[in-house]
Design an enzyme around this catalytic site. Sequence first.
Site, PDB file in Angstrom:
ATOM      1  N   GLU A  47       6.566  33.538  49.166  1.00 45.34           N
ATOM      2  CA  GLU A  47       6.687  34.594  50.174  1.00 45.34           C
ATOM      3  C   GLU A  47       5.489  35.539  50.185  1.00 45.34           C
ATOM      4  O   GLU A  47       5.091  36.058  51.238  1.00 45.34           O
ATOM      5  CB  GLU A  47       7.961  35.415  49.967  1.00 45.34           C
ATOM      6  CG  GLU A  47       9.241  34.667  50.285  1.00 45.34           C
ATOM      7  CD  GLU A  47       9.836  33.989  49.064  1.00 45.34           C
ATOM      8  OE1 GLU A  47       9.125  33.852  48.041  1.00 45.34           O
ATOM      9  OE2 GLU A  47      11.019  33.584  49.135  1.00 45.34           O
ATOM     10  N   PHE A 109      25.054  39.078  45.598  1.00 45.55           N
ATOM     11  CA  PHE A 109      24.056  38.068  45.260  1.00 45.55           C
ATOM     12  C   PHE A 109      22.820  38.232  46.158  1.00 45.55           C
ATOM     13  O   PHE A 109      22.929  38.323  47.370  1.00 45.55           O
ATOM     14  CB  PHE A 109      24.661  36.665  45.431  1.00 45.55           C
ATOM     15  CG  PHE A 109      23.667  35.568  45.162  1.00 45.55           C
ATOM     16  CD1 PHE A 109      23.141  35.384  43.886  1.00 45.55           C
ATOM     17  CD2 PHE A 109      23.225  34.731  46.181  1.00 45.55           C
ATOM     18  CE1 PHE A 109      22.210  34.388  43.631  1.00 45.55           C
ATOM     19  CE2 PHE A 109      22.305  33.737  45.938  1.00 45.55           C
ATOM     20  CZ  PHE A 109      21.785  33.559  44.663  1.00 45.55           C
ATOM     21  N   GLN A 110      21.661  38.276  45.542  1.00 47.51           N
ATOM     22  CA  GLN A 110      20.372  38.429  46.234  1.00 47.51           C
ATOM     23  C   GLN A 110      20.312  39.689  47.091  1.00 47.51           C
ATOM     24  O   GLN A 110      19.700  39.718  48.148  1.00 47.51           O
ATOM     25  CB  GLN A 110      20.029  37.186  47.062  1.00 47.51           C
ATOM     26  CG  GLN A 110      19.779  35.965  46.177  1.00 47.51           C
ATOM     27  CD  GLN A 110      19.122  34.807  46.893  1.00 47.51           C
ATOM     28  OE1 GLN A 110      19.315  34.608  48.092  1.00 47.51           O
ATOM     29  NE2 GLN A 110      18.324  34.031  46.158  1.00 47.51           N
ATOM     30  N   LYS A 159      22.834  39.763  57.410  1.00 44.57           N
ATOM     31  CA  LYS A 159      23.116  38.399  57.844  1.00 44.57           C
ATOM     32  C   LYS A 159      24.030  38.341  59.071  1.00 44.57           C
ATOM     33  O   LYS A 159      23.768  37.605  60.019  1.00 44.57           O
ATOM     34  CB  LYS A 159      23.745  37.641  56.676  1.00 44.57           C
ATOM     35  CG  LYS A 159      23.910  36.157  56.932  1.00 44.57           C
ATOM     36  CD  LYS A 159      24.459  35.471  55.680  1.00 44.57           C
ATOM     37  CE  LYS A 159      24.717  34.000  55.958  1.00 44.57           C
ATOM     38  NZ  LYS A 159      25.442  33.366  54.851  1.00 44.57           N
ATOM     39  N   MET A 469     -14.369  40.050  36.821  1.00 47.59           N
ATOM     40  CA  MET A 469     -14.559  41.499  36.977  1.00 47.59           C
ATOM     41  C   MET A 469     -14.186  42.244  35.703  1.00 47.59           C
ATOM     42  O   MET A 469     -14.922  43.097  35.215  1.00 47.59           O
ATOM     43  CB  MET A 469     -13.721  41.990  38.169  1.00 47.59           C
ATOM     44  CG  MET A 469     -13.848  43.463  38.460  1.00 47.59           C
ATOM     45  SD  MET A 469     -15.512  43.942  38.915  1.00 47.59           S
ATOM     46  CE  MET A 469     -15.520  43.584  40.670  1.00 47.59           C
TER      47      MET A 469
END
Lengths: 574, 163
Positions: A47, A109-110, A159, A469
């Site tokens: 993502e 959940f999530q 949702k 770096m």
Amino acid sequence: MRGGDAIIKALMDKGVDTIFGYPGGTVIPFYDMLYDSDLRHILVRHEQCAAHAAEGYARASGKVGVCLATSGPGATNLVTGIANAYMDSSPLIAITGQVVSNLIGNDAFQEVDIMGITMPITKHSYQPKDANDIPSIINTSFEIASTGRCGPVLIDVPKEVQEQELDDYVLGTIPTPGYKPTVKGNSKQIAKAAKMLLEADKPFILAGGGTILSGANEEVKKLAELINAPIATTLMGKGIVDEKDDLSMGMLGMHGKQVANQNINKTDCLLAIGCRFSDRTTGKLEEFIPNAKVIHIDIDPAEIGKNVAVDLPIVGDAKIVLNQLIKELEAKPSDKNAWLKSIVEFKKSTIPRVSYDDIPLKPQQVIKEIANSITEDTIVTTDVGLHQMWAAHFLDISKPRKFISSGGLGTMGFGFPAAIGAKVACPDDAVLAIVGDGGFLMVSQELATIKEYDIPVVIAMLNNRKLGMVYQWQNKMYNQRYSQTDMGSTPDFVKLAESYGINAVRVEEVGKTQEILSKALKDNEAILVDITVEKNEFIPMFPPGGGINDLLGEYKYESDVELSKDSQHAEGGE
Amino acid sequence: MSEKSHVISTLVEHKPGVLQNVASLLNRRGFNIDSITVGTSEVEGLARMVFVVKGDEKVLEQVIKQLHKLVDVVKIKDLDPDYVLKRELCLVKVKTTREKSRSEIIEYADIFKAKIIDVCDDFITMEVTGNPEKIDSFLRLLKPFGIKKIARTGPTAIARGHH
């Protein structure tokens, strides 16, 4: 029409042709509706890369980029990309799924509070409770993301709202009484600015990312010509004027060009446009432009006076304000040109050395070969690290929106996915990602994406097997104690790319980079070029907390080069 | 840098998340919030949020500019200390166990125009409004009796006259 359909229709009504995303539990309804739609969706492999690709898309095209992820981990994986877009003021819409409304707050959940998490790194956010609001929320989000100081807007869609039937699709607006960006400069301030610039003996222009966002390239150049001022840019401003032009001093700052860093402090009047005077640009503020009056043009009033005290603030859009200023100055342009002449001479006598025939290859030589292989229309993205500064310092960019790099946040892993987004936005332009081995390994899974969708991005990887770096800082400031910066067992990048079905070549000799890149960019082919570079070559810098003229390292000049005939032959000349 | 107390009055959209957004912005930019009060305003859909903060002028200027950037914030005013009307509500519960305590407390309440809202065997509960300094003095006088509980709203404020 349901909520998910409304998202798709509203995005398409706003001119979006492609979104970048990744499915998950709470966006299954959306993806089910996407299945029947004409909206193109690029399935990234993580993502974070959806957000970076959307930003690359936005910055290459000037349009709004859109990314989408599920709730919970999908949403939190977007966070780095959203923060990057916020710091670099890129117009981005991030859409996340959310658990069904009656579970919000139950640690479902999530479930995460992504609105809360992203509050400090978004311009605004919405959570539609009613699908009928979706078109207007998307419409207003586009307005907020792409006007004023651009930035990311988050839309968190529960949702069941995606599944709710709309009564009617109306692309209206959500009232935003508190949002009224000032775009036109105050005319009294403009007149004062014109007077200050004409009175100055040594005017200097510093152009930042705001000039690119505003499309003020012609105006910046025109103004510089009217007042005979040199133009330096920030990292984000690269390409606002052709860096090959006499007026351009290149990038200013910690790893800036000698001509910019060593002359800005001589100015008696600094005109700063669309920049925010970050610490990486100015160095120690007490030692920055000690004798200068400062005129600061910015669309965001909060940037004016934040870091550098300003004598004349002008709030407005860079292009509009500069046009106002040009109108004032056109009748009576500056007749002083001794200052500019001296700066241009300084520039010509300090052309940085890029020609080397050493093996392992010097990064400067690689950048030179990259420069020889691209055209002024090639879109160059970079990742973050030493390779980024080599490119920013040594690679001349000729046009705006052709140099896309992670500036404010300094996000390793940005360059490759940003190049994917840029190529999707501008399929007719060649796109080159300059990356390091460390950052590339954070996002290498996107090789699957470019294979799947046939997105011919050319990747030039400067491979020093170090986190270069940090390695440089350890070398210069931490007594060569190289803690955790050796990448040790790096993969065989050629085999890695080939396993994804992407061509790859390893380059260890002079001239080869140019040859391979030129061909790949011309043929519009995806390729990973793994270029072995010298790990102990460092770029001049001022130390953190140091002044702009404190130099760690040394400048080297192209005029000192005496190449052997062989290597001249191999490079094919310039 | 001098740290002065400022009363900032803002008009914000009356919806969830705004208070969190404003408070987290102040915190992020290094401003300490002494108090915040929120309530409906004269405009439907907008709430007035008044906060008292301490900080130097430069930080204050930056905070006001940053607040302007929040889409939900409609108006911001740094109220001039010379023309500000500040009022706070305080509920206080005081012990009345000592002999004569109750009558003395009622006497003080009279002077401070505090209202007695509840009495029981051992305690007396009062409400008092006024500027925060007045409330401070009232509480100072009550302290020797033994204060059981204090609930203060923090000041809300409005500009005087045409200011």
